[in-house]
Design a protein around this motif. Structure first.
Motif, PDB file in Angstrom:
ATOM      1  N   PRO A  57       6.199 -15.069  -6.787  1.00 57.51           N
ATOM      2  CA  PRO A  57       4.934 -14.850  -6.071  1.00 57.51           C
ATOM      3  C   PRO A  57       3.745 -15.238  -6.948  1.00 57.51           C
ATOM      4  CG  PRO A  57       5.733 -12.774  -6.924  1.00 57.51           C
ATOM      5  CD  PRO A  57       6.790 -13.807  -7.259  1.00 57.51           C
ATOM      6  N   VAL A  58       2.555 -15.264  -6.337  1.00 49.70           N
ATOM      7  CA  VAL A  58       1.343 -15.545  -7.123  1.00 49.70           C
ATOM      8  C   VAL A  58       0.797 -14.275  -7.762  1.00 49.70           C
ATOM      9  CG1 VAL A  58       0.666 -17.580  -5.801  1.00 49.70           C
ATOM     10  CG2 VAL A  58      -0.095 -15.311  -5.043  1.00 49.70           C
ATOM     11  N   GLY A  59       1.268 -13.136  -7.305  1.00 49.54           N
ATOM     12  CA  GLY A  59       0.815 -11.872  -7.874  1.00 49.54           C
ATOM     13  C   GLY A  59       1.344 -10.710  -7.071  1.00 49.54           C
ATOM     14  N   PHE A  60       0.940  -9.509  -7.463  1.00 47.57           N
ATOM     15  CA  PHE A  60       1.346  -8.329  -6.702  1.00 47.57           C
ATOM     16  C   PHE A  60       0.257  -7.266  -6.824  1.00 47.57           C
ATOM     17  CE2 PHE A  60       2.989  -7.649 -10.956  1.00 47.57           C
ATOM     18  CZ  PHE A  60       2.749  -6.312 -11.212  1.00 47.57           C
ATOM     19  N   VAL A  61       0.284  -6.318  -5.861  1.00 49.49           N
ATOM     20  CA  VAL A  61      -0.667  -5.201  -5.858  1.00 49.49           C
ATOM     21  C   VAL A  61       0.115  -3.902  -5.810  1.00 49.49           C
ATOM     22  CG1 VAL A  61      -2.624  -6.417  -4.817  1.00 49.49           C
ATOM     23  CG2 VAL A  61      -0.886  -5.402  -3.330  1.00 49.49           C
ATOM     24  N   GLY A  62      -0.493  -2.861  -6.376  1.00 48.35           N
ATOM     25  CA  GLY A  62       0.146  -1.553  -6.395  1.00 48.35           C
ATOM     26  C   GLY A  62      -0.761  -0.479  -5.827  1.00 48.35           C
ATOM     27  N   PHE A  63      -0.158   0.560  -5.250  1.00 42.76           N
ATOM     28  CA  PHE A  63      -0.903   1.655  -4.637  1.00 42.76           C
ATOM     29  C   PHE A  63      -0.320   2.975  -5.103  1.00 42.76           C
ATOM     30  CE2 PHE A  63      -1.073  -1.979  -1.826  1.00 42.76           C
ATOM     31  CZ  PHE A  63      -2.422  -2.062  -1.473  1.00 42.76           C
ATOM     32  N   ASP A  64      -1.190   4.009  -5.197  1.00 49.90           N
ATOM     33  CA  ASP A  64      -0.698   5.330  -5.567  1.00 49.90           C
ATOM     34  C   ASP A  64      -0.287   6.093  -4.320  1.00 49.90           C
ATOM     35  OD1 ASP A  64      -3.020   6.239  -4.371  1.00 49.90           O
ATOM     36  OD2 ASP A  64      -4.072   6.658  -6.238  1.00 49.90           O
ATOM     37  N   ASN A  65       0.088   7.386  -4.513  1.00 57.54           N
ATOM     38  CA  ASN A  65       0.577   8.161  -3.367  1.00 57.54           C
ATOM     39  C   ASN A  65      -0.544   8.644  -2.458  1.00 57.54           C
ATOM     40  OD1 ASN A  65      -0.533  10.082  -5.024  1.00 57.54           O
ATOM     41  ND2 ASN A  65       1.422  11.104  -5.518  1.00 57.54           N
ATOM     42  N   LEU A  66      -1.782   8.244  -2.750  1.00 61.09           N
ATOM     43  CA  LEU A  66      -2.905   8.509  -1.855  1.00 61.09           C
ATOM     44  C   LEU A  66      -3.282   7.261  -1.066  1.00 61.09           C
ATOM     45  CD1 LEU A  66      -5.228  10.700  -4.144  1.00 61.09           C
ATOM     46  CD2 LEU A  66      -3.663  11.481  -2.344  1.00 61.09           C
ATOM     47  N   GLY A  67      -2.557   6.191  -1.292  1.00 62.32           N
ATOM     48  CA  GLY A  67      -2.828   4.948  -0.582  1.00 62.32           C
ATOM     49  C   GLY A  67      -3.933   4.117  -1.195  1.00 62.32           C
ATOM     50  N   LYS A  68      -4.389   4.489  -2.395  1.00 60.63           N
ATOM     51  CA  LYS A  68      -5.469   3.751  -3.044  1.00 60.63           C
ATOM     52  C   LYS A  68      -4.905   2.646  -3.941  1.00 60.63           C
ATOM     53  CE  LYS A  68      -8.734   7.624  -3.101  1.00 60.63           C
ATOM     54  NZ  LYS A  68      -9.559   8.519  -3.954  1.00 60.63           N
ATOM     55  N   LEU A  69      -5.646   1.531  -3.987  1.00 60.07           N
ATOM     56  CA  LEU A  69      -5.246   0.405  -4.826  1.00 60.07           C
ATOM     57  C   LEU A  69      -5.373   0.804  -6.291  1.00 60.07           C
ATOM     58  CD1 LEU A  69      -4.534  -2.682  -4.845  1.00 60.07           C
ATOM     59  CD2 LEU A  69      -6.993  -3.088  -5.098  1.00 60.07           C
ATOM     60  N   THR A  70      -4.307   0.611  -7.037  1.00 56.36           N
ATOM     61  CA  THR A  70      -4.335   0.951  -8.462  1.00 56.36           C
ATOM     62  C   THR A  70      -4.490  -0.274  -9.346  1.00 56.36           C
ATOM     63  OG1 THR A  70      -1.915   0.849  -8.601  1.00 56.36           O
ATOM     64  CG2 THR A  70      -2.923   2.996  -8.096  1.00 56.36           C
ATOM     65  N   LYS A  71      -3.990  -1.423  -8.875  1.00 55.82           N
ATOM     66  CA  LYS A  71      -4.085  -2.621  -9.693  1.00 55.82           C
ATOM     67  C   LYS A  71      -3.742  -3.840  -8.850  1.00 55.82           C
ATOM     68  CE  LYS A  71       0.714  -2.383 -11.270  1.00 55.82           C
ATOM     69  NZ  LYS A  71       1.635  -2.398 -12.423  1.00 55.82           N
ATOM     70  N   ALA A  72      -4.147  -4.985  -9.369  1.00 57.85           N
ATOM     71  CA  ALA A  72      -3.743  -6.281  -8.817  1.00 57.85           C
ATOM     72  C   ALA A  72      -3.394  -7.149 -10.014  1.00 57.85           C
ATOM     73  CB  ALA A  72      -4.860  -6.899  -7.991  1.00 57.85           C
TER      74      ALA A  72
END
Length: 448
Positions: free
Chosen positions: A257-272
């Motif tokens: 892939p060109v990248g990935f994104v992560g989310f915490d258990n509150l549904g908020k973006l943690t990183k890209a």
């Protein structure tokens, strides 16, 4: 005898009728300011300089004063028509000679200058190709009608919601605990290999449009454990004009892939996180290299486009694209322009962009009645008027502008017709004075 008094009264009444007639004749003249004849009595001084107790010797016209009151504003269909609502005058230039006017009926000449019917150029502040005003000396305003150059895309901002209930592609149905997942290699042509996709048009350095697609694939948390604080991660694949970027490796090689994104258990973006060696400068963005074959600079926004996911969420709701925008555009032709209240001339282009083309300035005077009328709805400054006070509309005591409109003459037609009747009566009364004195003198001559 009172011949002199009566004669001066006739002259004064005649002058008053001249002024009234001029006001009435200009009732439809745009920007015209009506005038008023003002009179003063006349007395003769004695040789010693002391005032006498005798009758005056008549009347004289003290001045013809113009009344710089506001005229009504009327709408027009010409975008170059401008009306002043308040104090001030348009500052006009004819071969460097400066005049002032309230008549805002303008047009463009062959060189792009804004001019009036006499060819005098409207002055103001010029703007550079980036729309930045040069607010030094006022100069004739020239409308640049050239195409606005294209701008290649540097950044894409996407505000999405990825469904937290989405299954990893290849999950066997019905879902068991733990789920049985058969890995599926990502493919543009296989909708079962990704969860969701979206697209946006991006532009290269020549203004050519390209479709940038992004595909979102939920990661298997068993085979690829999320990096804290993320509890869920999504791979992102990309394609430009239907071709994978970077090019898809031949099977059975691992699809990168060109990248990935992560989310915490509150549904908020943690990183890209970018997979490319060129890292994104924003922690919420990934870098995507977008090669093009149109003769433009490649890849677009060398070396990469920044794809910003700030505000993206992972909630238990259907996938949605709440907003997606990019900062590039193709070239554009000037389609129209209008004048704002503060005199700023804003051009609109066929590519949807706008740009400042200049700014109209106004001039005011400490004593507007000291201006010398030149005809053709123009005045020039004099020592009596004082120097011009130049500035943008709305600053200081200067009024505001209304585009697609003109200022009507401020002649009060009803009032002037009444004044005409009064002046006529005054003229008749002074004529009667002369007639009466003539009869008295004739009586004296006939005495024997």
């Amino acid at each position: 005898m009172g011949f002199q008094q009566g004669l001066s009264g006739l002259n004064a009444a005649s002058k008053s009728l001249d002024v009234i007639g001029n006001n009435i004749s200009n009732a439809n003249t745009v920007g015209f300011k009506m005038a008023q004849a003002q009179f003063a009595d006349v007395y003769a001084n004695s040789l010693s300089g002391a005032g006498g107790g005798g009758a005056g010797i008549g009347v004289r016209v003290q001045t013809v004063a113009q009344l710089f009151t506001q005229g009504n504003i009327s709408s027009t269909n010409n975008p170059l028509d401008i009306a002043i609502n308040g104090a001030g005058f348009f500052r006009m230039s004819t071969n460097g000679a400066i005049t002032y006017s309230r008549n805002g009926q303008f047009s463009l000449d062959k060189d792009g200058n804004i001019v009036n019917a006499q060819g005098a150029k409207l002055t103001g502040y010029s703007a550079d190709t980036n729309g930045v005003l040069s607010t030094g000396a006022a100069v004739p305003i020239n409308i640049n009608t050239s195409d606005i150059p294209p701008k290649e895309t540097d950044t894409v901002k996407a505000l999405l919601n990825l469904d937290s209930r989405a299954l990893v592609p290849g999950t066997k149905l019905p879902v068991t605990a733990p789920p049985v997942i058969t890995p599926v290699a990502f493919s543009l042509t296989d909708p079962l290999s990704y969860n969701n996709a979206t697209s946006v048009a991006v532009f290269d350095s020549l203004g050519n449009s390209h479709v940038l697609q992004t595909f979102f694939v939920r990661r298997d948390p068993v085979t690829t454990a999320p990096t804290a604080p993320a509890t869920s991660e999504w791979d992102i694949y990309a394609a430009v004009d239907g071709l994978r970027v970077p090019a898809a490796p031949a099977a059975p090689a691992v699809q990168v892939p060109v990248g990935f994104v992560g989310f915490d258990n509150l549904g908020k973006l943690t990183k890209a996180t970018s997979v490319l060696a060129v890292a994104a400068t924003d922690p919420n963005a990934i870098a995507i290299a977008v090669p093009v074959g149109t003769g433009a600079v490649t890849p677009i926004s060398t070396p990469t486009i920044l794809f910003d996911f700030t505000g993206t969420t992972q909630f238990g709701a259907a996938f949605s694209v709440n907003a997606i925008k990019q900062d590039g555009y193709t070239s554009g032709k000037l389609s129209k322009f209008n004048t704002a209240k503060d005199g700023t001339i804003v051009g609109s282009y066929t590519n949807g962009k706008t740009s400042v083309l200049g700014q109209v300035v106004l001039a005011n005077f400490t004593n507007p009645n000291g201006l010398q009328s030149l005809g053709d709805n123009q005045w020039t400054e004099t020592a009596t008027s004082g120097p011009s006070l130049v500035g943008p509309p709305g600053s200081g005591s200067l009024g505001l502008l209304t585009s697609n409109a003109t200022e009507d003459s401020n002649t009060d037609l009803t009032g002037e017709l009444v004044n005409m009747i009064t002046a006529q009566r005054v003229y008749q009364a002074n004529a009667q004075t002369i007639k009466t004195i003539d009869q008295i003198l004739q009586t004296l001559v006939n005495l024997r």
